[in-house]
Design a protein around this motif. Structure first.
Motif, PDB file in Angstrom:
ATOM      1  N   GLN A 359      39.730  21.905  67.876  1.00 26.54           N
ATOM      2  CA  GLN A 359      41.003  21.409  67.359  1.00 26.54           C
ATOM      3  C   GLN A 359      42.102  22.440  67.616  1.00 26.54           C
ATOM      4  O   GLN A 359      41.914  23.637  67.401  1.00 26.54           O
ATOM      5  CB  GLN A 359      40.893  21.146  65.857  1.00 26.54           C
ATOM      6  CG  GLN A 359      39.885  20.070  65.486  1.00 26.54           C
ATOM      7  CD  GLN A 359      40.272  18.704  66.028  1.00 26.54           C
ATOM      8  OE1 GLN A 359      41.406  18.258  65.878  1.00 26.54           O
ATOM      9  NE2 GLN A 359      39.315  18.030  66.667  1.00 26.54           N
ATOM     10  N   GLY A 360      43.241  21.982  68.088  1.00 24.05           N
ATOM     11  CA  GLY A 360      44.372  22.879  68.311  1.00 24.05           C
ATOM     12  C   GLY A 360      44.472  23.438  69.711  1.00 24.05           C
ATOM     13  O   GLY A 360      45.435  24.150  70.011  1.00 24.05           O
ATOM     14  N   TRP A 361      43.489  23.139  70.552  1.00 27.50           N
ATOM     15  CA  TRP A 361      43.602  23.511  71.957  1.00 27.50           C
ATOM     16  C   TRP A 361      44.144  22.315  72.736  1.00 27.50           C
ATOM     17  O   TRP A 361      43.622  21.195  72.607  1.00 27.50           O
ATOM     18  CB  TRP A 361      42.237  23.905  72.533  1.00 27.50           C
ATOM     19  CG  TRP A 361      41.768  25.274  72.182  1.00 27.50           C
ATOM     20  CD1 TRP A 361      42.400  26.193  71.407  1.00 27.50           C
ATOM     21  CD2 TRP A 361      40.538  25.890  72.604  1.00 27.50           C
ATOM     22  NE1 TRP A 361      41.651  27.337  71.307  1.00 27.50           N
ATOM     23  CE2 TRP A 361      40.507  27.183  72.034  1.00 27.50           C
ATOM     24  CE3 TRP A 361      39.477  25.471  73.396  1.00 27.50           C
ATOM     25  CZ2 TRP A 361      39.441  28.061  72.244  1.00 27.50           C
ATOM     26  CZ3 TRP A 361      38.413  26.353  73.603  1.00 27.50           C
ATOM     27  CH2 TRP A 361      38.397  27.633  73.035  1.00 27.50           C
ATOM     28  N   SER A 362      45.160  22.564  73.544  1.00 22.26           N
ATOM     29  CA  SER A 362      45.668  21.526  74.430  1.00 22.26           C
ATOM     30  C   SER A 362      44.715  21.323  75.596  1.00 22.26           C
ATOM     31  O   SER A 362      43.774  22.108  75.789  1.00 22.26           O
ATOM     32  CB  SER A 362      47.043  21.929  74.960  1.00 22.26           C
ATOM     33  OG  SER A 362      46.916  23.050  75.833  1.00 22.26           O
ATOM     34  N   GLN A 363      44.955  20.297  76.394  1.00 21.05           N
ATOM     35  CA  GLN A 363      44.122  20.102  77.569  1.00 21.05           C
ATOM     36  C   GLN A 363      44.260  21.274  78.529  1.00 21.05           C
ATOM     37  O   GLN A 363      43.283  21.696  79.163  1.00 21.05           O
ATOM     38  CB  GLN A 363      44.485  18.805  78.292  1.00 21.05           C
ATOM     39  CG  GLN A 363      43.524  18.429  79.418  1.00 21.05           C
ATOM     40  CD  GLN A 363      42.081  18.312  78.944  1.00 21.05           C
ATOM     41  OE1 GLN A 363      41.796  17.604  77.972  1.00 21.05           O
ATOM     42  NE2 GLN A 363      41.169  19.004  79.612  1.00 21.05           N
ATOM     43  N   ALA A 364      45.453  21.845  78.597  1.00 17.49           N
ATOM     44  CA  ALA A 364      45.655  23.016  79.461  1.00 17.49           C
ATOM     45  C   ALA A 364      44.854  24.214  78.949  1.00 17.49           C
ATOM     46  O   ALA A 364      44.291  24.978  79.741  1.00 17.49           O
ATOM     47  CB  ALA A 364      47.141  23.364  79.528  1.00 17.49           C
ATOM     48  N   ASP A 365      44.776  24.367  77.623  1.00 20.27           N
ATOM     49  CA  ASP A 365      43.959  25.445  77.049  1.00 20.27           C
ATOM     50  C   ASP A 365      42.495  25.256  77.419  1.00 20.27           C
ATOM     51  O   ASP A 365      41.809  26.214  77.806  1.00 20.27           O
ATOM     52  CB  ASP A 365      44.096  25.466  75.526  1.00 20.27           C
ATOM     53  CG  ASP A 365      45.501  25.763  75.049  1.00 20.27           C
ATOM     54  OD1 ASP A 365      46.249  26.441  75.781  1.00 20.27           O
ATOM     55  OD2 ASP A 365      45.849  25.315  73.943  1.00 20.27           O
ATOM     56  N   LYS A 366      42.003  24.033  77.271  1.00 18.95           N
ATOM     57  CA  LYS A 366      40.602  23.738  77.570  1.00 18.95           C
ATOM     58  C   LYS A 366      40.309  23.953  79.048  1.00 18.95           C
ATOM     59  O   LYS A 366      39.253  24.494  79.411  1.00 18.95           O
ATOM     60  CB  LYS A 366      40.264  22.315  77.138  1.00 18.95           C
ATOM     61  CG  LYS A 366      40.370  22.112  75.631  1.00 18.95           C
ATOM     62  CD  LYS A 366      40.230  20.649  75.229  1.00 18.95           C
ATOM     63  CE  LYS A 366      40.457  20.485  73.721  1.00 18.95           C
ATOM     64  NZ  LYS A 366      40.394  19.063  73.308  1.00 18.95           N
ATOM     65  N   ASP A 367      41.244  23.544  79.900  1.00 21.25           N
ATOM     66  CA  ASP A 367      41.075  23.791  81.336  1.00 21.25           C
ATOM     67  C   ASP A 367      41.039  25.291  81.629  1.00 21.25           C
ATOM     68  O   ASP A 367      40.313  25.750  82.518  1.00 21.25           O
ATOM     69  CB  ASP A 367      42.208  23.141  82.127  1.00 21.25           C
ATOM     70  CG  ASP A 367      42.108  21.617  82.165  1.00 21.25           C
ATOM     71  OD1 ASP A 367      41.024  21.081  81.856  1.00 21.25           O
ATOM     72  OD2 ASP A 367      43.126  20.976  82.492  1.00 21.25           O
ATOM     73  N   GLY A 368      41.820  26.060  80.869  1.00 22.59           N
ATOM     74  CA  GLY A 368      41.816  27.502  81.046  1.00 22.59           C
ATOM     75  C   GLY A 368      40.462  28.107  80.691  1.00 22.59           C
ATOM     76  O   GLY A 368      39.914  28.916  81.442  1.00 22.59           O
ATOM     77  N   VAL A 369      39.908  27.705  79.544  1.00 23.31           N
ATOM     78  CA  VAL A 369      38.607  28.220  79.138  1.00 23.31           C
ATOM     79  C   VAL A 369      37.537  27.782  80.127  1.00 23.31           C
ATOM     80  O   VAL A 369      36.623  28.552  80.459  1.00 23.31           O
ATOM     81  CB  VAL A 369      38.263  27.759  77.708  1.00 23.31           C
ATOM     82  CG1 VAL A 369      36.879  28.239  77.296  1.00 23.31           C
ATOM     83  CG2 VAL A 369      39.304  28.267  76.711  1.00 23.31           C
ATOM     84  N   ARG A 370      37.632  26.581  80.620  1.00 23.03           N
ATOM     85  CA  ARG A 370      36.632  26.068  81.561  1.00 23.03           C
ATOM     86  C   ARG A 370      36.685  26.793  82.902  1.00 23.03           C
ATOM     87  O   ARG A 370      35.658  26.899  83.577  1.00 23.03           O
ATOM     88  CB  ARG A 370      36.851  24.570  81.793  1.00 23.03           C
ATOM     89  CG  ARG A 370      36.457  23.705  80.612  1.00 23.03           C
ATOM     90  CD  ARG A 370      36.676  22.233  80.943  1.00 23.03           C
ATOM     91  NE  ARG A 370      36.088  21.388  79.918  1.00 23.03           N
ATOM     92  CZ  ARG A 370      34.800  21.074  79.834  1.00 23.03           C
ATOM     93  NH1 ARG A 370      33.972  21.553  80.732  1.00 23.03           N
ATOM     94  NH2 ARG A 370      34.355  20.303  78.872  1.00 23.03           N
ATOM     95  N   GLY A 371      37.844  27.271  83.302  1.00 20.33           N
ATOM     96  CA  GLY A 371      37.877  27.894  84.625  1.00 20.33           C
ATOM     97  C   GLY A 371      39.153  28.627  84.974  1.00 20.33           C
ATOM     98  O   GLY A 371      39.122  29.631  85.687  1.00 20.33           O
TER      99      GLY A 371
END
Length: 382
Positions: A359-371
């Motif tokens: 919760q609180g991570w944008s899609q861009a944040d999640k994409d950042g963590v993923r790669g």
């Protein structure tokens, strides 16, 4: 698009040269070979004392590059930053460790440099963390020589190391020239546990490997990193890039307690330039925590670190999104495989789903963590 790639930064290999060494040994660490009742070869890896079930079954997935790529394809992983698995060279005498480190670093460069490119992107599918011969009695010159070697191998973007240093831990002042060289070379240091904590803490009940791995490994990382902070390494080498395994162990949870204890201990308080919580924002952590709440909490702790910089009086709420920028996806392959070869690995799926559910991570944040964060940290787009 490079920022959308899935990058695995916690994935191991026992290169053939290293596996051959383990087969030649008869004490931990070693690979025990025997024949099954139907005449097939059964190899078991023993890297910890008191391995349950006589060691873990090993096979091509531990050293065969094609098996690594098949695993990546099965799970949609575009790029892996591969590291030799523990216990590295810790068990060898200094001269042998130095020679083998050089050979294994060249082997890993070959393993990565001849891998295919990601489709439609000028990035290799495999990069690596080199090895340092961190063993007692090794000379500073030998360690500096290895840092120089790794910095010149184009597909090795960092170094993996355990927590013992040259025998006295990573806060040993003798390592300062090494930290300086690593910082100057721009290499990422992946700090990974192996020894856990005193086995007496686990009691007499047989709980298999659960307590040493679930608790001992992250506690080891927590202690080693805390000692680094207390020694002032991050003050002396502010551009040093450290990546912690298993989401930093328990350090995020205990960081405020640590800061309070430091405040009440003038010996340490006078040694550090900042509140201890500040230094968590200088670290990178993998996202191998298996749950969204844990990942969210770690990103909060990282995000708030700026308010603890000396001279800062801004105590606004932590931005969870900011903390995500220091977190990177990992799988811990080839450990903990599924029971069936047709299944996806539960640990991989859980870590991926956890990132999606924070919760609180944008899609861009999640994409950042993923790669995306890994692409930037390791300069993979160069």
């Amino acid at each position: 698009m490079a920022s959308k790639l899935l990058v695995d930064i916690h994935t191991h290999v026992y290169l053939p040269r290293y596996a051959a060494l383990l087969r030649s040994r008869s004490a931990v660490p070693f690979i025990r070979s025997s024949a099954t009742h139907d005449g097939k070869l059964d190899e078991r890896l023993l890297i910890l004392d008191h391995e349950p079930s006589g060691g873990r079954p090993v096979g091509p997935q531990y050293w065969d590059r094609e098996e690594k790529l098949k695993f990546m394809d099965k799970h949609g992983i575009d790029v892996s930053v591969v590291s030799t698995a523990n216990p590295w060279l810790d068990f060898l005498p200094a001269s042998q460790a130095h020679t083998l480190a050089a050979e294994l670093n060249e082997d890993l460069e070959e393993y990565c440099s001849t891998s295919p490119n990601v489709q439609d992107v000028p990035i290799r599918r495999l990069y690596g963390f080199g090895l340092l011969p961190l063993v007692p009695e090794i000379t500073t010159a030998s360690l500096l020589d290895t840092v120089k070697q790794v910095s010149k191998l184009p597909h090795l973007r960092g170094l993996i190391m355990g927590t013992r240093g040259v025998g006295k831990g990573l806060d040993d002042m003798a390592l300062d020239p090494i930290w300086a060289a690593i910082e100057a070379a721009g290499l990422v240091v992946f700090i990974h546990p192996h020894y856990g904590v005193d086995a007496k803490a686990w009691g007499d009940m047989d709980n298999g490997h659960v307590l040493p791995l679930a608790l001992g490994f992250p506690f080891e990382t927590t202690i080693a990193t805390t000692r680094l902070i207390l020694s002032g390494v991050l003050d002396r080498f502010p551009s040093l890039r450290l990546l912690l395994a298993h989401s930093g162990g328990t350090l995020p949870q205990l960081s405020s307690r640590l800061a309070s204890c430091i405040d009440h201990d003038p010996v340490v308080a006078s040694r550090l330039k900042h509140d201890a919580r500040y230094y968590l924002g200088k670290l990178y952590v993998d996202a191998v925590a298996y749950g969204p709440e844990e990942l969210g909490f770690v990103s909060d702790v990282i995000a708030r670190s700026g308010r603890y910089e000396a001279g800062t009086s801004d105590f606004k709420a932590a931005n969870r999104s900011l903390g995500s920028q220091r977190m990177l996806f990992g799988t811990d392959h080839p450990f903990f495989p599924p029971l069936s070869s047709t299944e996806k690995w539960k640990s991989v799926v859980e870590n991926s789903e956890a990132i999606d559910a924070v919760q609180g991570w944008s899609q861009a944040d999640k994409d950042g963590v993923r790669g995306g964060n890994a692409i930037s940290l390791f300069n993979l787009a160069e």
